[in-house]
Write a protein that holds these residues in place. Structure first.
Motif, PDB file in Angstrom:
ATOM      1  N   HIS A  42       0.819  -1.213   0.000  1.00  8.88           N
ATOM      2  CA  HIS A  42       0.000   0.000   0.000  1.00  8.88           C
ATOM      3  C   HIS A  42       0.856   1.268   0.000  1.00  8.88           C
ATOM      4  O   HIS A  42       0.351   2.363  -0.156  1.00  8.88           O
ATOM      5  CB  HIS A  42      -0.991   0.000   1.168  1.00  8.88           C
ATOM      6  CG  HIS A  42      -0.348  -0.166   2.513  1.00  8.88           C
ATOM      7  ND1 HIS A  42       0.458   0.787   3.060  1.00  8.88           N
ATOM      8  CD2 HIS A  42      -0.404  -1.199   3.396  1.00  8.88           C
ATOM      9  CE1 HIS A  42       0.889   0.356   4.247  1.00  8.88           C
ATOM     10  NE2 HIS A  42       0.382  -0.842   4.468  1.00  8.88           N
ATOM     11  N   ARG A  43       2.157   1.101   0.201  1.00  8.02           N
ATOM     12  CA  ARG A  43       3.025   2.272   0.194  1.00  8.02           C
ATOM     13  C   ARG A  43       4.310   1.900  -0.545  1.00  8.02           C
ATOM     14  O   ARG A  43       4.906   0.857  -0.263  1.00  8.02           O
ATOM     15  CB  ARG A  43       3.347   2.633   1.648  1.00  8.02           C
ATOM     16  CG  ARG A  43       4.067   3.915   1.793  1.00  8.02           C
ATOM     17  CD  ARG A  43       4.124   4.316   3.244  1.00  8.02           C
ATOM     18  NE  ARG A  43       4.729   5.642   3.329  1.00  8.02           N
ATOM     19  CZ  ARG A  43       4.907   6.298   4.450  1.00  8.02           C
ATOM     20  NH1 ARG A  43       4.510   5.773   5.584  1.00  8.02           N
ATOM     21  NH2 ARG A  43       5.478   7.477   4.454  1.00  8.02           N
ATOM     22  N   VAL A  44       4.722   2.736  -1.482  1.00  4.93           N
ATOM     23  CA  VAL A  44       5.894   2.366  -2.281  1.00  4.93           C
ATOM     24  C   VAL A  44       7.150   2.410  -1.423  1.00  4.93           C
ATOM     25  O   VAL A  44       7.946   1.480  -1.405  1.00  4.93           O
ATOM     26  CB  VAL A  44       6.053   3.277  -3.521  1.00  4.93           C
ATOM     27  CG1 VAL A  44       7.259   2.854  -4.349  1.00  4.93           C
ATOM     28  CG2 VAL A  44       4.798   3.226  -4.365  1.00  4.93           C
ATOM     29  N   GLN A  45       7.339   3.500  -0.710  1.00  4.63           N
ATOM     30  CA  GLN A  45       8.535   3.561   0.127  1.00  4.63           C
ATOM     31  C   GLN A  45       8.341   4.496   1.305  1.00  4.63           C
ATOM     32  O   GLN A  45       7.516   5.405   1.266  1.00  4.63           O
ATOM     33  CB  GLN A  45       9.729   4.039  -0.693  1.00  4.63           C
ATOM     34  CG  GLN A  45       9.473   5.348  -1.379  1.00  4.63           C
ATOM     35  CD  GLN A  45      10.613   6.341  -1.220  1.00  4.63           C
ATOM     36  OE1 GLN A  45      11.403   6.256  -0.294  1.00  4.63           O
ATOM     37  NE2 GLN A  45      10.674   7.289  -2.126  1.00  4.63           N
ATOM     38  N   ASP A  46       9.111   4.217   2.335  1.00  6.98           N
ATOM     39  CA  ASP A  46       9.118   5.083   3.507  1.00  6.98           C
ATOM     40  C   ASP A  46      10.583   5.127   3.959  1.00  6.98           C
ATOM     41  O   ASP A  46      11.037   4.266   4.697  1.00  6.98           O
ATOM     42  CB  ASP A  46       8.213   4.474   4.590  1.00  6.98           C
ATOM     43  CG  ASP A  46       8.319   5.255   5.890  1.00  6.98           C
ATOM     44  OD1 ASP A  46       8.794   6.408   5.855  1.00  6.98           O
ATOM     45  OD2 ASP A  46       7.933   4.697   6.941  1.00  6.98           O
ATOM     46  N   LEU A 104      17.031   8.627   4.546  1.00  5.62           N
ATOM     47  CA  LEU A 104      18.431   8.200   4.478  1.00  5.62           C
ATOM     48  C   LEU A 104      19.253   8.747   5.645  1.00  5.62           C
ATOM     49  O   LEU A 104      20.164   8.084   6.129  1.00  5.62           O
ATOM     50  CB  LEU A 104      19.064   8.658   3.164  1.00  5.62           C
ATOM     51  CG  LEU A 104      18.964   7.703   1.974  1.00  5.62           C
ATOM     52  CD1 LEU A 104      19.776   8.223   0.808  1.00  5.62           C
ATOM     53  CD2 LEU A 104      19.430   6.302   2.351  1.00  5.62           C
ATOM     54  N   SER A 105      18.914   9.952   6.096  1.00  3.36           N
ATOM     55  CA  SER A 105      19.755  10.539   7.144  1.00  3.36           C
ATOM     56  C   SER A 105      19.641   9.749   8.456  1.00  3.36           C
ATOM     57  O   SER A 105      20.534   9.774   9.275  1.00  3.36           O
ATOM     58  CB  SER A 105      19.408  12.007   7.361  1.00  3.36           C
ATOM     59  OG  SER A 105      18.066  12.090   7.742  1.00  3.36           O
ATOM     60  N   ARG A 106      18.534   9.026   8.614  1.00  2.00           N
ATOM     61  CA  ARG A 106      18.389   8.213   9.829  1.00  2.00           C
ATOM     62  C   ARG A 106      18.600   6.729   9.578  1.00  2.00           C
ATOM     63  O   ARG A 106      18.403   5.902  10.460  1.00  2.00           O
ATOM     64  CB  ARG A 106      16.980   8.380  10.381  1.00  2.00           C
ATOM     65  CG  ARG A 106      16.725   9.780  10.812  1.00  2.00           C
ATOM     66  CD  ARG A 106      15.543   9.738  11.689  1.00  2.00           C
ATOM     67  NE  ARG A 106      15.050  11.076  11.915  1.00  2.00           N
ATOM     68  CZ  ARG A 106      13.891  11.322  12.442  1.00  2.00           C
ATOM     69  NH1 ARG A 106      13.102  10.319  12.761  1.00  2.00           N
ATOM     70  NH2 ARG A 106      13.508  12.548  12.646  1.00  2.00           N
ATOM     71  N   GLY A 107      18.909   6.409   8.339  1.00  2.00           N
ATOM     72  CA  GLY A 107      19.108   4.996   8.020  1.00  2.00           C
ATOM     73  C   GLY A 107      17.805   4.216   8.038  1.00  2.00           C
ATOM     74  O   GLY A 107      17.795   3.022   8.305  1.00  2.00           O
ATOM     75  N   ARG A 108      16.674   4.902   7.744  1.00  2.00           N
ATOM     76  CA  ARG A 108      15.401   4.166   7.677  1.00  2.00           C
ATOM     77  C   ARG A 108      15.076   3.899   6.217  1.00  2.00           C
ATOM     78  O   ARG A 108      14.931   4.840   5.431  1.00  2.00           O
ATOM     79  CB  ARG A 108      14.283   4.968   8.338  1.00  2.00           C
ATOM     80  CG  ARG A 108      12.995   4.135   8.424  1.00  2.00           C
ATOM     81  CD  ARG A 108      11.839   4.859   9.074  1.00  2.00           C
ATOM     82  NE  ARG A 108      11.312   5.905   8.220  1.00  2.00           N
ATOM     83  CZ  ARG A 108      11.031   7.135   8.620  1.00  2.00           C
ATOM     84  NH1 ARG A 108      11.241   7.496   9.872  1.00  2.00           N
ATOM     85  NH2 ARG A 108      10.545   8.027   7.775  1.00  2.00           N
ATOM     86  N   ILE A 109      14.984   2.624   5.870  1.00  2.00           N
ATOM     87  CA  ILE A 109      14.743   2.270   4.466  1.00  2.00           C
ATOM     88  C   ILE A 109      13.675   1.184   4.413  1.00  2.00           C
ATOM     89  O   ILE A 109      13.897   0.061   4.890  1.00  2.00           O
ATOM     90  CB  ILE A 109      16.042   1.762   3.802  1.00  2.00           C
ATOM     91  CG1 ILE A 109      17.151   2.812   3.939  1.00  2.00           C
ATOM     92  CG2 ILE A 109      15.817   1.440   2.330  1.00  2.00           C
ATOM     93  CD1 ILE A 109      18.491   2.238   4.260  1.00  2.00           C
ATOM     94  N   LYS A 110      12.521   1.539   3.886  1.00  2.00           N
ATOM     95  CA  LYS A 110      11.443   0.554   3.780  1.00  2.00           C
ATOM     96  C   LYS A 110      10.792   0.688   2.413  1.00  2.00           C
ATOM     97  O   LYS A 110      10.455   1.808   1.991  1.00  2.00           O
ATOM     98  CB  LYS A 110      10.390   0.811   4.857  1.00  2.00           C
ATOM     99  CG  LYS A 110      10.876   0.532   6.247  1.00  2.00           C
ATOM    100  CD  LYS A 110       9.771   0.775   7.232  1.00  2.00           C
ATOM    101  CE  LYS A 110      10.281   0.523   8.635  1.00  2.00           C
ATOM    102  NZ  LYS A 110       9.319   0.949   9.636  1.00  2.00           N
TER     103      LYS A 110
END
Ligand code: 6R9
Length: 680
Positions: free
Chosen positions: A83-87, A90-96
């Motif tokens: 339901h979501r392409v990306q979240d 980068l500055s916090r190292g959150r990659i989904k």
């Protein structure tokens, strides 16, 4: 070793992929025509107003969500749509990526192809023994995978566990990787050239309770005692409860209570194995790689984004089409083996070669004999092998029919112009594009390569050139500012996240942030330097950190120093890379002995090399060991590697500013010692 069984009792393919929940795979088929872009890339049919490859690249970067959503929907089979392409931040190292989506990677790599073309060859195992290749169809590979999946489950391996695989490049290793994916376990493939200590460190860090191995390995005609290495490793791995042992050779090995004969036990298993329902961001695998500290990093890749990126790059960088035979000769123990011998080709329903041997066994014609015999269409190898083969002469290539070759790929290190030209002119008869592909364990798949590009677009020798879809490279100056002009060098960063990138370092997210996200906040830092030409093409210039690249294998200088320093006679050491005409880089160690130690230097050199080989791997052994009284250091005690590098390169004019050196006399001694070593 498990061989294909030619009589199918029942279909192993998961039937839920026919339930209509997800779109059937429809690769290489143009559904809606929208100009030449859709003919080139069917997924792009809906991108209105995008025509031509350059426009497609621009669109993939400017509307990354739109681009990746369309590609993900069409190229992968989903159990539940995302339901979501990306979240990402980068500055916090959150990659989904693709949140909410559920799928199974093994279903994507196997079942859906078994539904459409069960008898298509999935794997061609080019065994070490020349001329004894074995083919596995998609149906056979699925059955083998299901048996392994059931076996693992029966022995208690659960979703979320991590299985260490210490095997040569062979179908059972692939089936083991896919079986992990099938039941939701992560795999941790450790290159079978690593020593018991290196293996143990990776098993412990990954917290694996299960190891899969073979009795013995066979490479270049030489037997390696892989099971014995595992025995030694698990001594210091209390977490290991079971070791599956498959038979690669006929020689029996001693089995303990922990060991399970794999081939035998697989026979008892069902050929149907229910695939686990996985979230897009569940872990698919860990893969350890060297960084600039002594401790290897377990990079984490997750399900959907990794698979999609491996598949898309495989399809478009190499121009892979249905029916082609893809020959990636990398070992499965490296990321290249993961992405381009296994996941990319299988996700695309391709036929992929598993190369177990070496480029010179039984003779230097091995690669090209294989190309002729297996009718290889895309050949993907490393510059170090090319440089080695050049030395043996063109006749080893010309002896064989290479007319099936369409694309030649290079990976792992910079390819020098001479090697590029030879690869292009002699191997490819001047008619096959050579793609120098730049990427890393961290990037999951190829990020910069000459293709895809318009058919008549130029390819410059020795340059990776063009960013792949969704990749926006930037070059940073020493102050951390983005350089916008051309004809400039800088630290290579990637400005926005892409689905194939690693998500974290296993159990060390802070290290992930510190290494990749902190140096240039908001950007992914690759650790490499690059040059952007007047025309805007990228050329990789090499590592900016203390990582060296020996025959395309990464090794941190600190890892080698750690081992050398463990020798009781050694006070300290400094290891650097130097330019080597075949390996790309060689290993040069400066060693300071403890006071009062009186040993023969030659004996100690041998001892140190043995230690490196036992603690890490053979490829990490120093080519030169120079004993010195002291190392050049700054007043704050930092070893000046820059100075050591210049000495080894014999660039004494380039020694630069030595004013910060604690003891300038140290340098003179080192220069003299180096000259003496070269004369030996
Ligand atoms: C795929 C792979 C990554 C490091 C990377 C860089 C070097 C890889 C290259 C290249 C110049 C190329 N590297 N490809 N340098 N041109 N085409 O090799 O992954 O083992 O993680 O190594 O290798 O320095 O940072 P990995």
């Amino acid at each position: 070793m498990w061989l294909p069984c030619r009589c199918a009792l029942k279909s192993a393919a998961a039937s839920f992929s026919r339930s209509g929940v997800f779109e059937p795979p429809c690769l290489n088929v143009v559904r809606r025509s929208s100009g030449n872009v859709a003919a080139f890339m069917p997924e792009a049919a809906g991108f209105l107003g995008v025509s031509g490859r350059d426009a497609l690249q621009d669109f993939s970067v400017s509307d990354g969500d739109g681009f990746w959503a369309a590609v993900a929907r069409q190229r992968l089979s989903w159990i539940r749509p995302f339901h979501r392409v990306q979240d990402c931040d980068l500055s916090r190292g959150r990659i989904k990526w693709f949140e909410g989506g559920q799928l199974n990677v093994s279903v994507n790599c196997l079942d859906r192809h078994v539904h459409t073309c069960p008898e298509r060859v999935a794997l061609i195992w080019e065994r070490d023994e020349k001329g004894s290749e074995v083919r596995y169809t998609y149906r056979e590979l699925l059955e083998m995978t299901c048996r392994v999946g059931n076996l693992l489950r029966r022995h208690g391996v659960k979703k979320g566990d991590c299985v260490t695989i210490y095997m040569p490049t062979c179908p059972l290793a692939v089936a083991s990787m896919l079986a992990c994916a099938r039941i939701g376990a992560a795999h941790n493939v450790v290159f079978a050239g690593f020593s018991a200590d290196a293996l143990a460190e990776r098993i412990r860090d990954a917290e694996s309770s299960t190891v899969i191995t073979v009795n013995q390995g066979l490479r270049g005609g030489k037997v390696t005692e892989l099971k014995r290495t595992v025995d030694a490793a698990v001594q210091s791995c209390p977490s290991v409860r079971r070791v599956f042992v498959a038979m690669r050779t006929d020689n029996p090995v001693a089995m303990t209570a922990r060991d399970i004969p794999m081939d035998e036990e697989m026979l008892k298993e069902d050929v149907v194995c229910e695939p686990a329902v996985m979230d897009s961001e569940d872990v698919l695998f860990l893969l350890y790689t060297s960084g600039s500290t002594g401790k290897p990093k377990g990079l984490v890749h997750t399900q959907a984004g990794y698979l999609l990126y491996a598949a898309l790059t495989h399809r478009y960088v190499f121009n892979y089409h249905d029916g082609d035979v893809f020959g990636c000769v990398a070992d499965i123990g490296w990321i290249t083996g993961h992405s381009y011998a296994v996941y990319g080709p299988l996700a695309n329903g391709g036929t992929t070669v598993l190369f177990e041997s070496t480029p010179v066994y039984p003779d230097p014609g091995r690669y090209w004999d294989m190309v002729e015999r297996l009718k290889v269409n895309q050949f993907y190898g490393a510059p170090t092998a090319i440089r080695l083969l050049i030395k043996y002469g063109d006749q080893w290539v010309k002896k064989y029919d290479r007319s099936t070759l369409k694309t030649l790929g290079s990976v792992g290190e910079p390819i020098n112009t001479e090697a590029w030209e030879w690869y292009h002119r002699v191997v490819g008869e001047g008619r096959c594009p050579v793609v120098d592909t730049w990427w890393q364990t961290e990037t999951g798949g190829i990020c910069i390569a000459p293709k895809p590009s318009d058919p008549d677009a130029e390819i410059v020798p020795g340059m990776a050139m063009r960013p792949f879809f969704g990749i926006k490279p930037v070059l940073m100056d020493t102050e951390g500012k983005v350089q916008t002009s051309n004809n400039i060098s800088g630290a290579l960063c990637i400005a926005q996240p892409w689905p194939g990138m690693a998500r974290t370092i296993h159990n060390h997210h802070q290290r992930f942030i510190d290494t990749y996200c902190q140096p240039y906040p908001g950007y992914f830092f690759t650790g490499d330097g690059a040059y952007r030409s007047e025309e805007g093409y990228y050329q990789i210039t090499g590592r900016l950190d203390d990582v060296i690249n020996v025959s395309g294998h990464r090794i941190g200088t600190a890892e080698i120093e750690d081992v050398v320093n463990q020798c009781p006679s050694v006070a300290e050491s400094a290891v650097i890379g130097y330019s080597h005409n075949i390996k790309g880089q060689g290993v040069y160690a400066f060693v300071v002995l403890k006071k009062g130690v009186n040993v023969q230097e030659a004996d100690l050199s041998k001892q140190l090399s043995n230690m490196v080989s036992e603690k890490i791997a053979k490829y990490a052994c120093p080519d030169f060991i120079q004993f010195v009284k002291r190392l050049p250091k700054t007043r704050s005690g930092k070893i000046m590697r820059r100075v050591l590098r210049k000495v080894v390169e014999c660039d004494l004019d380039g020694l630069g500013d030595l004013s910060t050196l604690d003891d300038p006399a140290a340098i003179q001694e080192i220069i003299q010692g180096h000259e003496k070593l070269l004369r030996k």
